[in-house]
Design an enzyme around this catalytic site. Sequence first.
Site, PDB file in Angstrom:
ATOM      1  N   GLU A   1      -0.608  23.754 -19.833  1.00  0.00           N
ATOM      2  CA  GLU A   1      -0.593  22.435 -20.472  1.00  0.00           C
ATOM      3  C   GLU A   1       0.780  21.930 -20.885  1.00  0.00           C
ATOM      4  O   GLU A   1       1.013  20.720 -20.938  1.00  0.00           O
ATOM      5  CB  GLU A   1      -1.420  22.502 -21.765  1.00  0.00           C
ATOM      6  CG  GLU A   1      -2.856  22.869 -21.562  1.00  0.00           C
ATOM      7  CD  GLU A   1      -3.488  23.169 -22.898  1.00  0.00           C
ATOM      8  OE1 GLU A   1      -4.188  22.310 -23.427  1.00  0.00           O
ATOM      9  OE2 GLU A   1      -3.254  24.277 -23.426  1.00  0.00           O
TER      10      GLU A   1
ATOM     11  N   PHE B   1      -8.552  19.698 -16.029  1.00  0.00           N
ATOM     12  CA  PHE B   1      -7.636  19.127 -17.029  1.00  0.00           C
ATOM     13  C   PHE B   1      -8.297  18.929 -18.390  1.00  0.00           C
ATOM     14  O   PHE B   1      -7.882  18.072 -19.163  1.00  0.00           O
ATOM     15  CB  PHE B   1      -7.038  17.788 -16.534  1.00  0.00           C
ATOM     16  CG  PHE B   1      -6.526  17.835 -15.122  1.00  0.00           C
ATOM     17  CD1 PHE B   1      -5.510  18.705 -14.773  1.00  0.00           C
ATOM     18  CD2 PHE B   1      -7.069  17.019 -14.132  1.00  0.00           C
ATOM     19  CE1 PHE B   1      -5.037  18.767 -13.478  1.00  0.00           C
ATOM     20  CE2 PHE B   1      -6.607  17.073 -12.823  1.00  0.00           C
ATOM     21  CZ  PHE B   1      -5.591  17.956 -12.498  1.00  0.00           C
TER      22      PHE B   1
ATOM     23  N   SER C   1      -4.506  26.925 -21.955  1.00  0.00           N
ATOM     24  CA  SER C   1      -3.398  27.668 -21.323  1.00  0.00           C
ATOM     25  C   SER C   1      -3.538  29.182 -21.360  1.00  0.00           C
ATOM     26  O   SER C   1      -2.614  29.894 -20.973  1.00  0.00           O
ATOM     27  CB  SER C   1      -2.037  27.306 -21.960  1.00  0.00           C
ATOM     28  OG  SER C   1      -1.791  25.943 -21.872  1.00  0.00           O
TER      29      SER C   1
ATOM     30  N   LEU D   1       1.158  28.557 -18.843  1.00  0.00           N
ATOM     31  CA  LEU D   1       1.910  27.310 -18.694  1.00  0.00           C
ATOM     32  C   LEU D   1       1.036  26.122 -18.297  1.00  0.00           C
ATOM     33  O   LEU D   1       1.540  25.111 -17.833  1.00  0.00           O
ATOM     34  CB  LEU D   1       3.005  27.492 -17.632  1.00  0.00           C
ATOM     35  CG  LEU D   1       4.105  28.487 -17.945  1.00  0.00           C
ATOM     36  CD1 LEU D   1       5.148  28.477 -16.848  1.00  0.00           C
ATOM     37  CD2 LEU D   1       4.780  28.167 -19.261  1.00  0.00           C
TER      38      LEU D   1
ATOM     39  N   ALA E   1       0.855  -1.187   0.000  1.00  0.00           N
ATOM     40  CA  ALA E   1       0.000   0.000   0.000  1.00  0.00           C
ATOM     41  C   ALA E   1       0.897   1.245   0.000  1.00  0.00           C
ATOM     42  O   ALA E   1       1.823   1.346  -0.763  1.00  0.00           O
ATOM     43  CB  ALA E   1      -0.950  -0.017   1.183  1.00  0.00           C
TER      44      ALA E   1
HETATM   45  C1  LIG Z   1      -6.079   1.222  -0.286  1.00  0.00           C
HETATM   46  C2  LIG Z   1      -5.588  -0.150   0.043  1.00  0.00           C
HETATM   47  C3  LIG Z   1      -4.340  -0.541  -0.424  1.00  0.00           C
HETATM   48  C4  LIG Z   1      -3.883  -1.813  -0.132  1.00  0.00           C
HETATM   49  N1  LIG Z   1      -2.671  -2.200  -0.610  1.00  0.00           N
HETATM   50  C5  LIG Z   1      -2.217  -3.433  -0.338  1.00  0.00           C
HETATM   51  C6  LIG Z   1      -0.961  -3.860  -0.829  1.00  0.00           C
HETATM   52  O1  LIG Z   1      -0.257  -3.140  -1.514  1.00  0.00           O
HETATM   53  N2  LIG Z   1      -0.568  -5.116  -0.530  1.00  0.00           N
HETATM   54  C7  LIG Z   1      -1.330  -5.959   0.212  1.00  0.00           C
HETATM   55  O2  LIG Z   1      -0.906  -7.065   0.451  1.00  0.00           O
HETATM   56  N3  LIG Z   1      -2.503  -5.572   0.707  1.00  0.00           N
HETATM   57  C8  LIG Z   1      -2.974  -4.340   0.433  1.00  0.00           C
HETATM   58  N4  LIG Z   1      -4.190  -3.960   0.908  1.00  0.00           N
HETATM   59  C9  LIG Z   1      -4.946  -4.925   1.734  1.00  0.00           C
HETATM   60  C10 LIG Z   1      -4.742  -4.613   3.195  1.00  0.00           C
HETATM   61  O3  LIG Z   1      -3.409  -4.867   3.559  1.00  0.00           O
HETATM   62  C11 LIG Z   1      -5.646  -5.426   4.085  1.00  0.00           C
HETATM   63  O4  LIG Z   1      -5.245  -6.744   4.031  1.00  0.00           O
HETATM   64  C12 LIG Z   1      -7.059  -5.463   3.678  1.00  0.00           C
HETATM   65  O5  LIG Z   1      -7.499  -4.175   3.340  1.00  0.00           O
HETATM   66  C13 LIG Z   1      -7.875  -5.993   4.846  1.00  0.00           C
HETATM   67  O6  LIG Z   1      -8.101  -4.878   5.655  1.00  0.00           O
HETATM   68  P1  LIG Z   1      -8.308  -4.894   7.215  1.00  0.00           P
HETATM   69  O7  LIG Z   1      -7.046  -5.192   7.877  1.00  0.00           O
HETATM   70  O8  LIG Z   1      -8.966  -3.615   7.508  1.00  0.00           O
HETATM   71  O9  LIG Z   1      -9.262  -6.096   7.448  1.00  0.00           O
HETATM   72  P2  LIG Z   1     -10.810  -6.060   7.630  1.00  0.00           P
HETATM   73  O10 LIG Z   1     -11.459  -5.558   6.392  1.00  0.00           O
HETATM   74  O11 LIG Z   1     -11.130  -5.440   8.905  1.00  0.00           O
HETATM   75  O12 LIG Z   1     -11.003  -7.600   7.760  1.00  0.00           O
HETATM   76  C14 LIG Z   1     -10.990  -8.466   6.684  1.00  0.00           C
HETATM   77  C15 LIG Z   1     -11.775  -9.705   7.084  1.00  0.00           C
HETATM   78  O13 LIG Z   1     -11.070 -10.363   8.128  1.00  0.00           O
HETATM   79  C16 LIG Z   1     -11.904 -10.482   9.288  1.00  0.00           C
HETATM   80  N5  LIG Z   1     -11.045 -10.299  10.455  1.00  0.00           N
HETATM   81  C17 LIG Z   1     -10.330  -9.206  10.777  1.00  0.00           C
HETATM   82  N6  LIG Z   1      -9.616  -9.436  11.897  1.00  0.00           N
HETATM   83  C18 LIG Z   1      -9.892 -10.692  12.267  1.00  0.00           C
HETATM   84  C19 LIG Z   1      -9.475 -11.511  13.352  1.00  0.00           C
HETATM   85  N7  LIG Z   1      -8.612 -11.086  14.264  1.00  0.00           N
HETATM   86  N8  LIG Z   1      -9.979 -12.756  13.432  1.00  0.00           N
HETATM   87  C20 LIG Z   1     -10.868 -13.231  12.539  1.00  0.00           C
HETATM   88  N9  LIG Z   1     -11.301 -12.494  11.500  1.00  0.00           N
HETATM   89  C21 LIG Z   1     -10.814 -11.254  11.356  1.00  0.00           C
HETATM   90  C22 LIG Z   1     -12.939  -9.403   9.155  1.00  0.00           C
HETATM   91  O14 LIG Z   1     -14.120  -9.747   9.850  1.00  0.00           O
HETATM   92  C23 LIG Z   1     -13.160  -9.370   7.651  1.00  0.00           C
HETATM   93  O15 LIG Z   1     -14.030 -10.373   7.240  1.00  0.00           O
HETATM   94  C24 LIG Z   1      -4.671  -2.697   0.633  1.00  0.00           C
HETATM   95  C25 LIG Z   1      -5.924  -2.296   1.096  1.00  0.00           C
HETATM   96  C26 LIG Z   1      -6.382  -1.046   0.806  1.00  0.00           C
HETATM   97  C27 LIG Z   1      -7.722  -0.658   1.296  1.00  0.00           C
END
Ligand SMILES: Cc1cc2nc3c(=O)[nH]c(=O)nc-3n(C[C@H](O)[C@H](O)[C@H](O)COP(=O)(O)OP(=O)(O)OC[C@H]3O[C@@H](n4cnc5c(N)ncnc54)[C@H](O)[C@@H]3O)c2cc1C
Length: 1122
Positions: free
Chosen positions: A1053, A590, A872, A1051, A54
């Site tokens: 564009e 834009f 521009s 400037l 992320a």
């Molecule tokens: C803008 C953005 C960019 C991202 N970029 C990347 C990236 O570059 N690489 C990458 O690998 N990932 C990326 N992600 C994914 C991110 O790392 C999270 O894995 C993902 O968004 C899950 O989010 P969360 O931790 O809020 O989980 P939640 O959405 O809160 O939970 C996901 C699920 O797990 C369940 N849960 C949560 N905690 C527990 C627990 N302790 N026990 C049992 N169940 C549980 C929840 O109930 C839900 O069903 C990105 C996400 C976003 C939104």
Amino acid sequence: MTFLSHLGQQDGLIIGAGCSLAQVKDILAERVSELPEEKTQTYRALLKQLKSLAGQQIRNMAWLNKIQEEQEGNWLSAVWSPEPQHSHMGSGHLGGSAGCRRAPLELTPQPPVPWPSLRRPRLLVTLSLQEDLKQSLGGHIISRHCYSDLNPILAVGNTTLNLISVEGARQMPLNERFLAGLASADLKPEEILESVYVPHSHAWEFVSAFRQAQCQQNALADVNAGMRVLLKEGTGTIEDLSISYGGAGAVMVSAQKSCQRLIGRPWDELMLEEACRLLLEEVSLPGWAPGGKVEFKRTLVVSFFFKFYLEVLQELKKLAKFMPDSHHYPEIPDGFLSALEDFPITGPQGVQRYQSVDSHQSLQDPVGRPIVHLSGLKHATGEAIFCDDIPTMDRELFMVLVTSTRAHAKIISIDSSEALELPGVVDVITAEDIPGTNGAEDDKLMAVDEVLCVGHIICAVVAETNVQAKSAIEKIKITYEDIEPVIFTINDAIKHNSFLCPEKKLEQGNIEEAFEKVDQIVEGEVHVGGQEHFYMETQRVLVIPKAEDKELDIYVSTQDPSHVQKTVSSTLSIPINRITCHVKRVGGGFGGKVGRPAVFGAIAAVGAIKTGRPIRLVLDREDDMLITGGRHPLFGKYKVGFMNNGRIKALDIECFINGGCMLDDSEQVTEFLILKLENAYKIRNLRFRGRACMTNLPSNTAFRGFGFPQGTLITESCITAVAAKCGLLPEKIREKNMYKTVDKTIYKQAFSPETLIRCWNECLDKSSFHSRRMQVEEFNKKNYWKKKGIAIVPMKFSVGFAATSYHQAAALVHIYTDGSVLVTHGGNELGQGIHTKMLQVASRELKIPMSSMHICETSTATVPNTIATAASIGSDVNGRAVQNACQILLKRLEPIIKKNPEGTWEDWIEAAFEQRISLSATGYFRGYKAFMDWEKGEGDPFPYYVYGAACSEIEIDCLTGAHKKIRTDIIMDAGCSLNPAIDIGQVEGSFIQGMGLYTTEELKYSPEGVLYSRGPDEYKIPTITDIPEEFNVSLLPSSQTPLTIYSSKGLGESGMFLGSSVFFAITDAVAAARRERDIAEDFTVKSPATPEWIRMACADRFTEMIPRDDLRTFKPWSIPIA
Ligand SMILES: Cc1cc2nc3c(=O)[nH]c(=O)nc-3n(C[C@H](O)[C@H](O)[C@H](O)COP(=O)(O)OP(=O)(O)OC[C@H]3O[C@@H](n4cnc5c(N)ncnc54)[C@H](O)[C@@H]3O)c2cc1C
């Protein structure tokens, strides 16, 4: 909320599932600093991924002030702490808490919250766009996303999941079964993940992580991987091996069979060959796999393993130094070592240079000074009011648009009955409700009988709330009958002779004869993808019908309020004078807010008139991207004839742009494209032809640069092709063919290239181009898997519209009796700083400080018949109108000032009022007489040119296709800048937007013409880490432009095109790689130069070993439309 206590594990680390990813990073970093290297292999691999997973903002969400537990309104306040919590760590391996995602130390432990009431906490503080993002380790693992960056490493690192429920605790391995989502390896409904146990690694065990995404941060990986090998001590024999890939399938893929077959093999070249073969067999991606990029992904599967092979080899070599009798490991050639280094994530730095104002200029006079954008701070703090920040009106309704799901079809019926029955739904607006005209015959506001693209507006639902309107559109049943042909690509449009307008052509000299006399001829093709405007503020409008006389107030995010006003007038069949359009500020345009806002304004106005209630229409990002179109994708063919010394004698370019389904601005874009194709080069024999293709895609429209950034990429590609054939450097070919003396363009407009040459020379000088070119070559000689590239491009950019009516502007300046001044003009504040500049002009003319002045909004009631703020020239023309108004006022005040020269401004204004002198004046500017005769191919279409040059240096990773931008130097001719801070901002912003066009921004369409890339997850605009590490912008010391206000230049564009210096630096590096690998250098130029393109262009043994698909045997996931 539970907190884990130390579990006393000495051979691993337990991390609470509730830890945010930012906390996990800190915990791991601490362990890595404490433990011997051999124990922390897995932790290091996780840390490596956490750097790019992320972006920093998203990961840091954990440290915001307060969280709210949604369950029973139960609040937890947590004290913000910039430091990670360490006290849980001790020697015990605990790093955080389960359940509570971001509970710093100071939080008093709460009694355990029983599952299932433990739910997502909601952030109270809104940080940029990611309001509801938290990213806990538990959420990350449990989501089991196929792109997860951490799960592949946790899987190969033999991680155990500690689960708890009211029934008790149990452990489950985080393995391929869990990651594949098998029911037998799933959590029970009553279980939660409490913590994660990640064991230490051991001596002779090596763990690595790999990841390649469209850009370094804020992008999900195309492919990532975790790899672990355990070697028999003192030998290179594989004892255990695990490899997991993300992104290479619908779920995470574990290459178990391959790993099993490799156990017992020595860590050598033969093993590498065999491993690659096995991996490609096991991790097999079908050609049609969702997400596309299949051959790239296959290549990454083996390229990553090769990197791992080298990494382990390097570690073994280090170990062997201490064990003289140990096994002999294969040598790593010196040139291969750079394959082991990842590009660091860096923040940009740089220098901005501009001329200082004349020392005789009065201190009060702000012109030429770097005055801060008047809304700058408000933008940063969120206090600036945009259209949708206007509070809800009494009885306001929300409108949502219903769009076509077919690319080309007859509308058989529209059934709204079910939608109308839903709670809150007030009406469904169709073309039949339009009292006046439904747009133009070939550009209807709402489709009537036929839809021409997916995303074509058919009707609109109005409801009490946004949510109700959104659910109602799902219930509208539209039946279609498909129509043939359906055309998406430029190729198909050419085949079907499907064009929006006649061909535009310019020609000079005798091209056929010239081709006969040249030493060499090269022919080639260039493909340039489209671009989404991606303004921060999507399209939006609020229409308020008034009780009397059919009056309407319209608050709209537009670059052209008069166009909105006119369109609403003809749609409703009421005179223009009943409609007032207001624009306070626009969150980016834009070009995308020149034509389209009128459509949204008119449809909303129909709804407002029909219901008699205010209507708010706010497109969400997905709909905005689907409906509104963007920059025209381009396909160009060139034939260039030249002498062996690099002198170009003849150039024939034919290009086609994909206009989409309606004309919109496509004809003008084609014209501008052809007019500007020659860029900075004097070539005696030229033929430029261009056509706009009609396809079944949303209509493309105006976009910063208006055809120039796409078209000129063909011209510059010819230069590099000539350089390759002549064995000369591209900069030499550019220099040789550049305009040198006063001359005439292909359309016979006279101009002097003196400033162009100055920009070029200063850019060469300031960037130390020649010495860096040598350093790049040295680097390339020494490194096989990393290559550097450097490029410098010149620019001659014509500003303005080629139509006289656009070169006019008006302003209205009021002076109030307290001396304060209200300025209104016809330009719109799009973030480009026009209001700041206009007050600088008024301040100079009236000789009073800017602080006594104000601009409230742009309104069609105060300044009528305005032209679009575009091309521009916004500040040029409106600046002259403001100047005119101020000069009229000052003239009126002159006798009073003469009478009382020692008086204050307030004294003079008071006296003027007493003497019945009007303190309000309209200013007007009748500008340039633009002219172009396309029959003769001659004219004076543009008032002046902006010149510039940019030099960029980059480095590519030939194994992954990643690139880093090392340095960019820009020299821009701003004339006598009105405000160098704002002008440099425009140069930087447009350069970065251009860089996005040429490197990362990629629109993907399904074979059915559905745009897939409809948000920031799929469509990658540059972010902070994509800015060149060193970014220097200089404004050329004063050049004169008699036609503009105080000799300044627009400037807005031009900088877009300078982003191509990054593109050409990339192709320079790719060419170096191809030369070394003995592959032809004349590869097809394709923009954007994404990691996929770079990797596949740097062909090698790995690209050769992947299976290739026969595209005729399956339906691809996406189609190229340029
Ligand atoms: C803008 C953005 C960019 C991202 N970029 C990347 C990236 O570059 N690489 C990458 O690998 N990932 C990326 N992600 C994914 C991110 O790392 C999270 O894995 C993902 O968004 C899950 O989010 P969360 O931790 O809020 O989980 P939640 O959405 O809160 O939970 C996901 C699920 O797990 C369940 N849960 C949560 N905690 C527990 C627990 N302790 N026990 C049992 N169940 C549980 C929840 O109930 C839900 O069903 C990105 C996400 C976003 C939104």
